[in-house]
Design a protein around this motif. Structure first.
Motif, short mmCIF file in Angstrom:
data_model
loop_
_atom_site.label_atom_id
_atom_site.label_comp_id
_atom_site.label_asym_id
_atom_site.label_seq_id
_atom_site.Cartn_x
_atom_site.Cartn_y
_atom_site.Cartn_z
N LEU A 1 13.61 27.52 15.98
CA LEU A 1 13.56 27.19 14.69
C LEU A 1 12.44 26.56 14.31
N ARG A 2 12.01 25.52 15.32
CA ARG A 2 10.92 24.42 14.91
C ARG A 2 9.71 25.27 14.94
N ASP B 1 18.46 21.55 11.20
CA ASP B 1 19.48 21.15 11.96
C ASP B 1 20.79 21.56 11.51
N SER B 2 21.80 21.65 12.46
CA SER B 2 23.30 22.05 12.25
C SER B 2 23.96 21.03 12.67
N SER B 3 24.81 20.41 11.71
CA SER B 3 25.81 19.21 12.00
C SER B 3 26.66 19.71 13.23
N LEU B 4 27.20 18.71 13.86
CA LEU B 4 28.08 18.97 14.89
C LEU B 4 29.76 19.58 14.15
N ALA B 5 30.23 18.67 13.24
CA ALA B 5 31.39 18.81 12.62
C ALA B 5 31.71 20.13 11.83
N LEU B 6 30.65 20.44 10.91
CA LEU B 6 30.90 21.02 10.01
C LEU B 6 30.94 22.62 10.41
N PRO B 7 30.05 22.98 11.45
CA PRO B 7 30.44 24.43 12.07
C PRO B 7 31.77 24.66 12.70
#
Length: 1020
Positions: free
Chosen positions: A537-538, A575-581
């Motif tokens: 992704l980066r 980035d993807s948060s830990l809780a939201l997914p």
């Protein structure tokens, strides 16, 4: 067994409120200080009666104390939760822990970013690129704006909390009221039916109905709570992203202001922004690492806790089996004596009733003792756990505070980020090791407690059997030898059963341990996969930026700074948060299950209706029809209960995973499109400005042509004199042309020299990378040399990419400078054309009203203020005679009337020419049917799409005077819609979709001044 919490919906709400409390706590501290409240009054009342945090003195604003309190919840689950609800409670605790982890990581991100900015500013002072007093003032401004940003985020979140809470409460009230009305209707129908049948079927039916209603309420509550959880999680994520964007905006705004004030040189600002971009990339990589590591540790923690719960469940099962076995032997002994004929039947019932009473007494004492001992153990474990965790976290906090003044640690930002990476990673590992040790100790202590109390209960049952019932049987003349043989046989049975239970427990424990090892291996693989995914992704992020730089754009230094700012704002949310997914997955799963459950329930209702219809036609007697109907309803209720109690389908889980992947892909595409739209808007604004200027220029040229025509027609000036006027105007144009060519060549030569200097700078010698062969020492390993070579190779590649970015940046700036030079020359030419138009107006004595009307016709898209501005500019260069200055005699009046008619005819002629020109562009409508127009529109709708990598052409080639092409036909197609006169622009990709990392050679543009000279020549 006793339980402190009842019902899976209540368990979830415990976690939900805990998550809310996490958000509230975090906002009151230095991290984010955002509130989080859930005000579902109806369900909160149940929670407040069943679950309260103990040791409230730890519930302070201290971030670390609250983390410890959250970690205590595993003790609550192990000691107070029912065995069947433990896993659900653990999942809810996991969501709360993920939410807390997101807040921690966001806090670290903000702290690192702020301190990095401070370090960069101090390094600017050390490199003599910034005065100390300026750095001090800018640092003070940064601090004030950061505080204002946090306050604004707090206020925004409070507004969201109020709005979401009101919305959730309203939705909850509506849904719960509808559910209650449904239950009331079903209960009324059941009451009417139960009056017509016997008591036993009616009681069974009512029991099933109440059970179904409880399940419906539980599922509805959980569905609503999951939706509320998602609302707040999304709001938290949005504000976190807003905070990141605002931080970038603050930095770039201050740098731009310092540059405009002259406090920061342009080259220094450019170098600072490049360093900032590189450091932001390093920060994003650091946060990717920390996030992936945190997720790995949390997943590992909860996998181990699932293993511990399995062990506790096995122990509970074994304890229940042993107690039940010992209790069964008492009644078995009595029945055996009766079957052997040694016990009169008259005494059998009395002994069995007494045995049941004694057994219940022992079990009640066991439950009571277990509850009391669990309470004591809970307090003991909590105290021990909090003491050790707080001690460990104080140590970690002390080490983190040592990085509070990063400039004392190191002047290199990369070293500072490396310190953070190593420190936080080491802390995470230490904390997880401590957590796992404490969890295991709690599990073992609980296991020992259950085993000890179970042994006591079994011994008490043996005492009841031997000390009470054996003596009673002896008193009733049961043969003592026969009785002792039965007792010995029971002892052997209990020993055999205990050994069998231990073997089963060992086998199950081995299976669970093997599953734990497989899970840990899978988590390690997922960690590596996550690292790889984030690197891709980066890399994609950088390739997008490189592609933007390779496009034929013309941007100023300020616009490039804004482009970098927009780039960081867009891709700081990759980035993807830990809780939201996790929360989103739970919401989707609930939605899919609800949809599937509703479909299955509908089938049950349809089958019920069909069966009732058939039975009604067959049955004639009211009594038999009622009994048959209640049997059918019982079967329907059982089917519905089975649907509600059915486990999660794998198909739904797969659908959830697929949906999450789609959402992630759409999010990345939206980010890329947003950045592309921003760049396109910059180019579009510049193009619109050029078009506006060209329209004005074209209008002035048209006015000149009209005035020359009037001079020729009025015979006030010969054709030769008109030519002389134009020839007198040509030297000014040629002077502008020479000046323009000189400035453009000067800028291009300067750019070439800069390019050569950069090329020399980026050679291996300039980089300090020696190309001399290295002699291999026999003592050194080949792998060491290869590693050094690879490191040097990577270094060279990175530096080469940086040189390419610098070159592309400089090319964009050069193009913008050249365009500005052209625009300045064009404005000078426009001023000369205005002067000529004013001179011709003076010669022709054209009234200003007529000239105003002609300009209105020639500039239909311009506002009146713009038209009047052009008119005033022409008026500056003429001494136009007022309309009332002519002689007052009859001959003068006649001449005046003729002049008015002539100028009115000229205005009409301009109007007719414009109309005819517009009509020429429209093909004969008789040749086309309306259906063709409709087909054309449909084709446009099918073809028109915005491709994010399409872009406007930066340099529209200018051909004849008054004509221009503003879009590059290689990438943009303009099509007119016949029935509306509007245009549709189709943006297309180039034929080669592969990203290009090389600059396209800048095409030599056709000089518009040469076009101007050609236009004057053609006018002759």
């Amino acid at each position: 067994m006793p339980s402190m919490l009842q019902g899976s919906s209540l368990l979830f709400f415990v976690s939900f409120v805990l998550t809310c409390a996490v958000f509230f706590i975090l906002y009151q501290t230095k991290i984010l200080k955002w509130n989080f409240h859930s005000k579902n009054q109806e369900i909160q009342h149940e929670l407040s009666q069943n679950h309260k945090l103990e040791h409230s003195q730890f519930s302070s604003g201290d971030l670390f104390s609250e983390d410890v309190i959250m970690n205590d919840q595993i003790i609550d689950i192990l000691t107070f939760e029912e065995s069947g609800n433990m896993l659900q409670a653990l999942e809810d605790l996991e969501v709360a822990s993920l939410t807390r982890a997101d807040a921690d990581l966001e806090a670290y991100r903000m702290q690192i970013c702020k301190e990095v900015i401070a370090m960069m500013m101090k390094n600017m002072v050390l490199s003599h690129s910034l005065f100390p007093h300026v750095e001090k003032r800018m640092s003070s401004i940064f601090k004030k704006q950061f505080l204002a940003m946090e306050k604004e985020i707090q206020e925004e979140y409070e507004r969201k909390v109020v709005a979401f809470t009101a919305e959730c409460n309203l939705e909850t009230r509506k849904k719960m009221e509808a559910q209650r009305q449904k239950e009331r209707a079903a209960n009324e129908e059941a009451e009417e039916l139960m009056k017509k049948v016997n008591e036993k079927p009616a009681v069974e039916y009512r029991t099933l109905l109440d059970r179904l209603h409880r399940l419906e309420q539980d599922h509805l509550k959980r569905f609503l709570l999951v939706k509320q959880e998602e609302y707040f999680a999304k709001a938290y994520r949005q504000l976190a992203i807003s905070q990141r964007k605002e931080l970038h905006n603050i930095f770039f705004t201050q740098i731009t202001n310092a540059t405009l004030k002259g406090e920061l040189k342009l080259e220094a600002a450019k170098a600072l922004v490049q360093d900032y971009s590189k450091i932001q990339g390093d920060i994003e990589e650091l946060m990717d690492f920390l996030q992936a590591s945190k997720k790995y540790h949390l997943n590992r923690r909860f996998a181990y806790r699932e293993y511990l719960i399995s062990k506790v469940q096995l122990m509970d099962s074994q304890a229940s089996t042993l107690i039940n076995a010992a209790a069964t032997q008492i009644s078995a002994l009595i029945n055996k004596m009766e079957r052997a004929g040694h016990l009169p039947e008259s005494h059998l019932g009395l002994l069995l009733d007494r045995a049941e009473t004694e057994i219940n007494s022992v079990k009640q004492k066991f439950d009571h003792d277990l509850k009391q001992e669990k309470q004591k153990l809970h307090q003991k474990l909590i105290i021990k756990r909090r003491r050790e965790m707080l001690q460990k976290q104080k140590e970690h906090r002390k080490e983190q505070l040592s990085l509070g003044d990063p400039f004392k640690t190191t002047k290199e930002v990369t070293h500072y980020l490396s310190h953070w990476k190593n420190l936080l990673n080491d802390h995470a590992i230490e904390f997880e090791e401590l957590t796992e040790k404490l969890d295991n100790e709690a599990s073992e202590d609980l296991k020992d407690l259950i085993f000890s109390l179970t042994e006591k209960a079994v011994e008490e049952l043996k005492r009841v059997q031997y000390g009470i019932f054996v003596q009673e049987l002896v008193k009733l003349n049961v043969p003592k030898m026969f009785l002792l043989e039965a007792v010995e046989e029971h002892k052997k049975e209990i020993i055999v059963q205990r050994e069998q239970l231990e073997r089963e427990e060992h086998e199950k424990r081995m299976v669970v341990e093997e599953l734990l090892q497989l899970t840990r291996q899978k988590l390690s693989q997922e960690l590596e996969a996550r690292f790889s995914e984030q690197k891709k992704l980066r890399s994609w992020e950088q390739s997008v930026f490189m592609h933007l730089l390779s496009l034929p754009l013309s941007l100023s230094e300020e616009e490039l700074l804004k482009m970098r700012q927009e780039f960081h704002c867009c891709f700081s949310q990759v980035d993807s948060s830990l809780a939201l997914p996790k929360i989103r997955a739970r919401t989707l799963l609930q939605a899919f299950e609800l949809e599937q459950r509703d479909a299955e329930l509908l089938k049950v209702d349809q089958n019920l209706a069909m069966t009732n219809k058939q039975q009604h036609s067959k049955m004639k007697k009211t009594g038999s029809r009622s009994r048959n109907k209640i049997d059918i309803l019982k079967k329907s209720l059982q089917d519905k209960i089975f649907i509600y109690e059915d486990s999660v389908k794998d198909a739904n889980v797969n659908k959830v995973n697929y949906e999450l992947l789609l959402e992630k892909d759409c999010q990345l595409r939206d980010l890329e499109n947003k950045l592309g739209e921003y760049i396109a808007s910059l180019q579009f604004q510049k193009t619109v400005k050029k078009i506006k200027m060209l329209e004005l220029y074209t209008a002035i040229i048209s006015v000149q042509a009209l005035l020359f025509e009037q001079l020729s027609m009025s015979k006030n000036m010969s054709k030769l004199e008109c030519i002389q006027i134009l020839e007198a105007h040509n030297p000014e144009i040629e002077e502008l042309d020479r000046k323009l060519e000189y400035e453009m060549l000067h800028k291009e030569s300067a750019q070439q020299q800069q390019h050569l200097m950069n090329k020399q700078r980026w050679t291996p010698d300039g980089l300090g990378l020696s190309s001399e062969p290295v002699e291999m020492n026999a003592d050194r390993q080949v792998t060491v040399l290869l590693r050094q070579a690879m490191n040097r190779c990577n270094q060279f590649i990175n530096l080469h990419q940086q040189s390419l970015r610098d070159e592309q940046w400089n090319c964009m700036v050069l193009e913008d400078l050249l365009e500005n030079i052209e625009m300045d020359a064009f404005l000078a030419l426009y001023s000369q054309e205005l002067r000529l138009a004013g001179y011709l107006s003076k010669l022709t004595r054209v009234p200003m009203g007529t000239l105003h009307g002609i300009l209105n016709l020639l500039l239909p898209s311009s506002s009146q203020s713009e038209v009047l501005s052009v008119l005033d500019s022409i008026n500056k260069y003429t001494d136009a005679v007022a309309e009332g200055d002519s002689a007052a005699d009859e001959s003068g009046s006649c001449k005046k009337r003729k002049n008015q008619e002539r100028w009115q005819a000229l205005e009409n002629k301009v109007r007719e020419d414009l109309i005819n020109r517009s009509l020429e562009r429209i093909p004969s409508l008789n040749r086309r049917e309306d259906s063709l127009i409709k087909k054309k529109q449909l084709v446009l709708l099918e073809e028109a799409s915005f491709i994010h990598r399409g872009c406007l052409s930066t340099h529209p080639p200018m051909e004849q005077s008054g004509q221009y092409v503003s879009l590059n036909t290689a990438t943009v197609e303009s099509i007119e819609v016949l029935d509306t006169g509007e245009k549709v622009f189709l943006f297309r990709e180039q034929s080669d979709p592969v990203l290009s990392f090389h600059n396209s050679p800048r095409k030599k543009k056709k000089n518009f001044l040469n076009s101007k000279k050609a236009a004057h020549a053609s006018m002759d």
